[in-house]
Structures are given as structure tokens and as C-alpha cells.
Design a protein around this motif. Structure first.
Motif, mmCIF file in Angstrom:
data_model
loop_
_atom_site.group_PDB
_atom_site.id
_atom_site.type_symbol
_atom_site.label_atom_id
_atom_site.label_comp_id
_atom_site.label_asym_id
_atom_site.label_seq_id
_atom_site.Cartn_x
_atom_site.Cartn_y
_atom_site.Cartn_z
ATOM 1 N N MET A 1 37.395 66.381 -14.710
ATOM 2 C CA MET A 1 36.938 65.240 -15.465
ATOM 3 C C MET A 1 37.683 65.126 -16.798
ATOM 4 S SD MET A 1 34.966 62.878 -14.769
ATOM 5 C CE MET A 1 33.896 61.639 -15.330
ATOM 6 N N GLU A 2 38.061 66.259 -17.377
ATOM 7 C CA GLU A 2 38.808 66.232 -18.633
ATOM 8 C C GLU A 2 40.152 65.546 -18.439
ATOM 9 O OE1 GLU A 2 39.134 69.880 -20.788
ATOM 10 O OE2 GLU A 2 37.102 70.458 -20.230
ATOM 11 N N ASN A 3 40.747 65.761 -17.259
ATOM 12 C CA ASN A 3 42.029 65.146 -16.962
ATOM 13 C C ASN A 3 41.911 63.619 -16.973
ATOM 14 O OD1 ASN A 3 44.718 64.960 -16.341
ATOM 15 N ND2 ASN A 3 44.425 65.315 -14.167
ATOM 16 N N LEU A 4 40.828 63.095 -16.405
ATOM 17 C CA LEU A 4 40.600 61.658 -16.386
ATOM 18 C C LEU A 4 40.387 61.122 -17.802
ATOM 19 C CD1 LEU A 4 40.396 59.210 -14.584
ATOM 20 C CD2 LEU A 4 37.961 59.680 -14.303
ATOM 21 N N ASP A 5 39.669 61.877 -18.625
ATOM 22 C CA ASP A 5 39.476 61.484 -20.024
ATOM 23 C C ASP A 5 40.801 61.475 -20.776
ATOM 24 O OD1 ASP A 5 36.762 61.150 -19.702
ATOM 25 O OD2 ASP A 5 36.254 63.171 -20.422
ATOM 26 N N GLU A 6 41.648 62.431 -20.499
ATOM 27 C CA GLU A 6 42.965 62.482 -21.142
ATOM 28 C C GLU A 6 43.811 61.281 -20.722
ATOM 29 O OE1 GLU A 6 46.098 63.599 -23.509
ATOM 30 O OE2 GLU A 6 44.049 64.392 -23.522
ATOM 31 N N ILE A 7 43.747 60.926 -19.451
ATOM 32 C CA ILE A 7 44.490 59.764 -18.953
ATOM 33 C C ILE A 7 43.985 58.496 -19.625
ATOM 34 C CG2 ILE A 7 44.899 58.315 -16.928
ATOM 35 C CD1 ILE A 7 44.959 60.944 -15.303
ATOM 36 N N ARG A 8 42.671 58.354 -19.718
ATOM 37 C CA ARG A 8 42.089 57.186 -20.384
ATOM 38 C C ARG A 8 42.528 57.129 -21.843
ATOM 39 N NH1 ARG A 8 36.094 57.891 -17.989
ATOM 40 N NH2 ARG A 8 36.420 56.826 -16.022
ATOM 41 N N TYR A 9 42.524 58.268 -22.492
ATOM 42 C CA TYR A 9 42.952 58.329 -23.896
ATOM 43 C C TYR A 9 44.414 57.906 -24.026
ATOM 44 C CZ TYR A 9 44.342 60.116 -28.423
ATOM 45 O OH TYR A 9 44.861 60.217 -29.680
ATOM 46 N N GLN A 10 45.280 58.425 -23.171
ATOM 47 C CA GLN A 10 46.703 58.092 -23.235
ATOM 48 C C GLN A 10 46.938 56.600 -22.971
ATOM 49 O OE1 GLN A 10 49.149 59.976 -24.352
ATOM 50 N NE2 GLN A 10 47.699 61.640 -24.656
ATOM 51 N N GLU A 11 46.195 56.038 -22.018
ATOM 52 C CA GLU A 11 46.322 54.609 -21.734
ATOM 53 C C GLU A 11 45.834 53.774 -22.915
ATOM 54 O OE1 GLU A 11 47.694 52.805 -19.226
ATOM 55 O OE2 GLU A 11 48.502 54.738 -18.623
ATOM 56 N N ALA A 12 44.728 54.178 -23.521
ATOM 57 C CA ALA A 12 44.217 53.464 -24.696
ATOM 58 C C ALA A 12 45.215 53.566 -25.845
ATOM 59 C CB ALA A 12 42.857 54.024 -25.098
ATOM 60 N N LEU A 13 45.796 54.727 -26.030
ATOM 61 C CA LEU A 13 46.789 54.929 -27.083
ATOM 62 C C LEU A 13 48.010 54.046 -26.852
ATOM 63 C CD1 LEU A 13 47.548 56.607 -29.595
ATOM 64 C CD2 LEU A 13 48.556 58.282 -28.033
ATOM 65 N N ARG A 14 48.457 53.963 -25.612
ATOM 66 C CA ARG A 14 49.599 53.112 -25.258
ATOM 67 C C ARG A 14 49.273 51.644 -25.550
ATOM 68 N NH1 ARG A 14 50.870 50.013 -21.109
ATOM 69 N NH2 ARG A 14 49.035 50.614 -19.923
ATOM 70 N N ARG A 15 48.086 51.223 -25.205
ATOM 71 C CA ARG A 15 47.667 49.834 -25.439
ATOM 72 C C ARG A 15 47.579 49.529 -26.944
ATOM 73 N NH1 ARG A 15 47.015 45.197 -23.497
ATOM 74 N NH2 ARG A 15 45.131 43.991 -23.775
ATOM 75 N N VAL A 16 47.025 50.467 -27.709
ATOM 76 C CA VAL A 16 46.920 50.279 -29.161
ATOM 77 C C VAL A 16 48.308 50.151 -29.775
ATOM 78 C CG1 VAL A 16 46.298 51.464 -31.307
ATOM 79 C CG2 VAL A 16 44.653 51.331 -29.441
ATOM 80 N N LYS A 17 49.258 50.936 -29.309
ATOM 81 C CA LYS A 17 50.627 50.856 -29.834
ATOM 82 C C LYS A 17 51.260 49.499 -29.520
ATOM 83 C CE LYS A 17 51.720 55.745 -30.045
ATOM 84 N NZ LYS A 17 52.587 56.826 -29.605
ATOM 85 N N TRP B 1 40.739 46.289 -15.437
ATOM 86 C CA TRP B 1 41.707 46.272 -14.355
ATOM 87 C C TRP B 1 42.653 47.466 -14.408
ATOM 88 C CZ3 TRP B 1 47.045 46.057 -14.185
ATOM 89 C CH2 TRP B 1 47.594 45.859 -12.920
ATOM 90 N N GLU B 2 43.187 47.764 -15.588
ATOM 91 C CA GLU B 2 44.137 48.877 -15.704
ATOM 92 C C GLU B 2 43.489 50.186 -15.281
ATOM 93 O OE1 GLU B 2 46.211 49.350 -19.381
ATOM 94 O OE2 GLU B 2 46.920 47.284 -19.384
ATOM 95 N N GLU B 3 42.283 50.419 -15.744
ATOM 96 C CA GLU B 3 41.591 51.658 -15.411
ATOM 97 C C GLU B 3 41.350 51.766 -13.899
ATOM 98 O OE1 GLU B 3 37.267 53.572 -16.343
ATOM 99 O OE2 GLU B 3 38.318 52.604 -18.008
ATOM 100 N N LYS B 4 40.938 50.676 -13.269
ATOM 101 C CA LYS B 4 40.708 50.677 -11.817
ATOM 102 C C LYS B 4 42.015 50.916 -11.064
ATOM 103 C CE LYS B 4 36.786 47.522 -12.025
ATOM 104 N NZ LYS B 4 36.336 46.148 -11.762
ATOM 105 N N LYS B 5 43.079 50.288 -11.531
ATOM 106 C CA LYS B 5 44.371 50.430 -10.860
ATOM 107 C C LYS B 5 44.899 51.864 -10.987
ATOM 108 C CE LYS B 5 47.509 48.428 -8.462
ATOM 109 N NZ LYS B 5 47.212 47.945 -7.124
ATOM 110 N N ILE B 6 44.726 52.472 -12.153
ATOM 111 C CA ILE B 6 45.143 53.857 -12.349
ATOM 112 C C ILE B 6 44.377 54.770 -11.410
ATOM 113 C CG2 ILE B 6 45.080 55.790 -13.986
ATOM 114 C CD1 ILE B 6 45.672 53.690 -16.191
ATOM 115 N N LYS B 7 43.068 54.569 -11.325
ATOM 116 C CA LYS B 7 42.239 55.398 -10.444
ATOM 117 C C LYS B 7 42.661 55.210 -8.983
ATOM 118 C CE LYS B 7 37.374 56.463 -9.488
ATOM 119 N NZ LYS B 7 37.661 57.072 -8.263
#
Length: 102
Positions: A1-17, A84-90
Motif C-alpha cells: 500500500m505504501e508503494n501506491l501512496d508513493e505513486i500517487r504522491y509522485q503523480e501529484a508532484l508531477r501535476r503540481v510542477k 482519470w489519471e489515478e484509475k488509468k495508472i491502477k
């Protein structure tokens, strides 16, 4: 589950940038074009019209580029939905996980 949280964090960070990059582009657009317009207006010969293509060409063409930048950042969320992005990643991760064992 930590891995999924890390992925979500990285995607959010990419979007913020990406959003930050757009806002930087917007600020530079406003500052530079304001300076250009002020300069053109101050150096305009007496009797000339302010509405000349020479004065507004940079504003128009750069504005088109800024609009396309905005659409590339904000339109996918509007058209495809917020999650959508989160669903597609999963979905892609699940597909890779299933293909790994075959």
C-alpha cells in the motif's frame, strides 16, 4: 500500500510542477507583453492608431501558445474527470502485474 501512496504522491508532484510551469508562463506573458505595449504606445508617432498589427502581433501569437499550454494542463481533467489519471495508472499497473506471471 505504501508503494501506491508513493505513486500517487509522485503523480501529484508531477501535476503540481506542470501547473506551476503554466502559472510561470502566464506571469512572464503578462509582464513582457505589458512592457512591449507600454513601449510601443510611448514611441507611437502622433496621430497614429494604437490598434496596429505590429503592436499586437506578439500578444496574439504568444497568447495562442499560452492558450494551448493551458489546454494541455487543464483540459484533460475537465474532459476525462478528476480521477482519470489515478484509475488509468491502477489499470496499467494491474495489467503489468498480470502479464508478469504469464
Amino acid at each position: 500500500m505504501e508503494n501506491l501512496d508513493e505513486i500517487r504522491y509522485q503523480e501529484a508532484l508531477r501535476r503540481v510542477k506542470k501547473v506551476k510551469g503554466f502559472y510561470t508562463h502566464l506571469i512572464v506573458f503578462v509582464v513582457v507583453n505589458t512592457a512591449i505595449l507600454i513601449h510601443k504606445i510611448k514611441t507611437l508617432p502622433p496621430g497614429e492608431s494604437y490598434f496596429q498589427m505590429e503592436v499586437f502581433s506578439v500578444l496574439v501569437f504568444w497568447g495562442i501558445g499560452l492558450l494551448s499550454h493551458a489546454l494541455s494542463i487543464f483540459l484533460p481533467t475537465v474532459l476525462l474527470g478528476k480521477d482519470w489519471e489515478e484509475k488509468k495508472i491502477k489499470e496499467l499497473m494491474d495489467r503489468d502485474k498480470n502479464n508478469q506471471w504469464e
